[in-house]
Scaffold this motif. Structure first.
Motif, PDB file in Angstrom:
ATOM      1  N   SER A   1      -9.119   1.320   9.059  1.00  0.00           N
ATOM      2  CA  SER A   1      -9.095   2.338  10.110  1.00  0.00           C
ATOM      3  C   SER A   1     -10.041   1.969  11.247  1.00  0.00           C
ATOM      4  O   SER A   1      -9.722   2.132  12.427  1.00  0.00           O
ATOM      5  N   MET A   2     -11.232   1.471  10.912  1.00  0.00           N
ATOM      6  CA  MET A   2     -12.210   1.128  11.935  1.00  0.00           C
ATOM      7  C   MET A   2     -11.768  -0.054  12.786  1.00  0.00           C
ATOM      8  O   MET A   2     -12.160  -0.180  13.946  1.00  0.00           O
ATOM      9  N   ASP A   3     -10.936  -0.915  12.210  1.00  0.00           N
ATOM     10  CA  ASP A   3     -10.453  -2.077  12.951  1.00  0.00           C
ATOM     11  C   ASP A   3      -9.037  -1.879  13.502  1.00  0.00           C
ATOM     12  O   ASP A   3      -8.430  -2.826  14.004  1.00  0.00           O
ATOM     13  N   ASN A   4      -8.539  -0.655  13.412  1.00  0.00           N
ATOM     14  CA  ASN A   4      -7.180  -0.370  13.848  1.00  0.00           C
ATOM     15  C   ASN A   4      -7.041  -0.552  15.355  1.00  0.00           C
ATOM     16  O   ASN A   4      -7.910  -0.132  16.134  1.00  0.00           O
TER      17      ASN A   4
ATOM     18  N   GLY B   1       0.811  -1.203   0.000  1.00  0.00           N
ATOM     19  CA  GLY B   1       0.000   0.000   0.000  1.00  0.00           C
ATOM     20  C   GLY B   1       0.847   1.257   0.000  1.00  0.00           C
ATOM     21  O   GLY B   1       1.819   1.359  -0.761  1.00  0.00           O
ATOM     22  N   TYR B   2       0.534   2.172   0.903  1.00  0.00           N
ATOM     23  CA  TYR B   2       1.215   3.459   0.930  1.00  0.00           C
ATOM     24  C   TYR B   2       1.517   3.888   2.368  1.00  0.00           C
ATOM     25  O   TYR B   2       0.803   3.539   3.299  1.00  0.00           O
TER      26      TYR B   2
ATOM     27  N   ASN C   1      -7.369   2.198   4.565  1.00  0.00           N
ATOM     28  CA  ASN C   1      -8.707   2.483   4.044  1.00  0.00           C
ATOM     29  C   ASN C   1      -9.686   2.555   5.216  1.00  0.00           C
ATOM     30  O   ASN C   1      -9.302   2.339   6.368  1.00  0.00           O
ATOM     31  N   ILE C   2     -10.956   2.834   4.928  1.00  0.00           N
ATOM     32  CA  ILE C   2     -11.921   3.038   6.006  1.00  0.00           C
ATOM     33  C   ILE C   2     -12.088   1.778   6.854  1.00  0.00           C
ATOM     34  O   ILE C   2     -12.100   1.832   8.091  1.00  0.00           O
TER      35      ILE C   2
END
Length: 393
Positions: free
Chosen positions: A319-322, A239-240, A315-316
């Protein structure tokens, strides 16, 4: 009490509601807050009770319906304000004056009332009555000058940033106004200009760049003629990463991390402003091998250990599972019978003595009419039926 939508006043009220204030949201009968009709919608089914924007902006609040454009509606509104500490509103100054709901009139209704107005250009000055969308406010505040690639038109930041930043500034200024009222016993008018918030908080630093460095280019290149290298997105195995090292010490630590390569001793790669503005891609190619040998997490861990502020791009869903988001409890799930459990963002800070809480989902339109009008104001139910038939509530 909150009067106005869809973003500026609701975001200001949201901030205070999550910190423990009782927020009564006043919506027009029938249509409600404009945010109710703004997508995306849960399940992609348009419905005024399923707007993602409305649900997010209005957690913890109570909703009453009231047409303040009518004389009887304004009288009821004044009764509500007599029991209130704060009014948050985002209507045009001219409209509030026509309704006789400006601070001068409301101060007579409740001398302790704090009125917080969040508008595109504020209550004073030559632009106060101008219409404006978020992109107009961003342009006036200077933000669009740095976005977009010439010769194309300037771009704006997404997701109503001017209204969000104005609402946040309104909440913070209101907290100060509460301290002042505790000392003086008098309410005050908190006048927030969204364009001034952007110009001050986000663009003010570049005035110094011009004064001391003569830097004027704002849209000269894809990324940051105002910044120092490294700045921007860098590809890794999976990814980035976002790379940004504003301090020289951070850049030197990164060079040490990648083994102090011979090219870094070349004077061409010492001027980090020129590197960002004139030949960023050239330097990117020199650092790329180190990044492409690593995943996001591997690069992130290595940078963290050296205190280099590079971060993964998620990604979203990621992020929500971070793990960090989860540990902070930033996205609590709140249930409502018609939506099921939905996760909502909290606040970016924690207070030990007064922690923020999202205790209930956004209200249905007019859900608290009886509680406010009957129980709080003592209006008989038969009268409420009459007011509803007349289109007042």
């Amino acid at each position: 009490v909150e009067l106005g939508g869809p973003v500026a006043a609701p975001f200001c009220g949201r901030f205070m509601s999550i910190l423990g204030a009782e927020v009564i949201k006043v919506e027009p009968p029938g249509s409600g807050d404009p945010a109710r009709h703004h997508g995306p919608f849960l399940g992609d089914i348009p419905h005024p009770e399923r707007s993602g924007l409305f649900l997010s902006m209005n957690v913890n609040k109570k909703s009453i319906t009231l047409d303040v454009s009518k004389h009887e509606g304004r009288k009821l509104f004044e009764q509500v304000l007599q029991k209130a500490d704060i009014l948050v509103e985002s209507n045009t100054p001219r409209q509030m004056e026509e309704w006789e709901l400006d601070f001068q009139h409301l101060h007579e209704v409740n001398p302790r009332l704090i009125v917080t107005s969040v508008t595109p250009f504020g209550w004073t000055g030559p632009y106060r009555d101008y219409k404006a969308h978020d992109i107009n406010v961003q342009s006036m505040g200077g933000m669009t000058e740095g976005l977009g690639k010439p010769p194309r038109e300037p771009l704006g930041y997404p997701f109503s940033q001017a209204a969000l930043q104005g609402g946040l500034a309104g909440a913070c200024a209101t907290f100060v106004a509460i301290l002042q009222r505790d000392q003086t016993g008098e309410g005050t008018h908190v006048d927030i200009s969204e364009s001034e918030v952007l110009a001050t908080l986000h663009l003010g630093v570049y005035v110094l760049n011009y004064m001391f460095l003569g830097m004027k280019a704002m849209r000269g290149i894809t990324v940051g003629s105002r910044l120092t290298y490294p700045v921007g997105f860098t590809k890794v195995k999976d990814g980035y990463m976002y790379a940004n090292a504003p301090q020289l010490a951070q850049w030197l630590k990164f060079l040490d991390l990648i083994g102090n390569p011979e090219w870094a001793k070349n004077p061409r790669y010492r001027d980090r402003r020129k590197m960002a503005a004139e030949y960023r891609e050239e330097v990117d190619a020199l650092t790329a091998p180190w990044f492409m040998e690593r995943t996001r997490e591997e690069a992130f861990k290595a940078c963290q250990e050296r205190r280099v502020p590079f971060c993964p791009v998620y990604n979203i869903g990621e992020s929500m599972d971070n793990a960090q988001i989860e540990a902070r409890g930033f996205l609590p799930a709140v249930d409502r019978s018609d939506t099921g459990p939905v996760r909502y963002p909290g606040l970016p800070m924690q207070f030990s003595a007064t922690p923020w809480r999202i205790q209930h989902a956004a209200p249905l339109l007019g859900e608290h009419n009886e509680e406010v009008y009957n129980q709080m104001l003592g209006i008989e139910k038969t009268r409420l039926v009459q007011l509803r038939e007349e289109g007042i509530i």
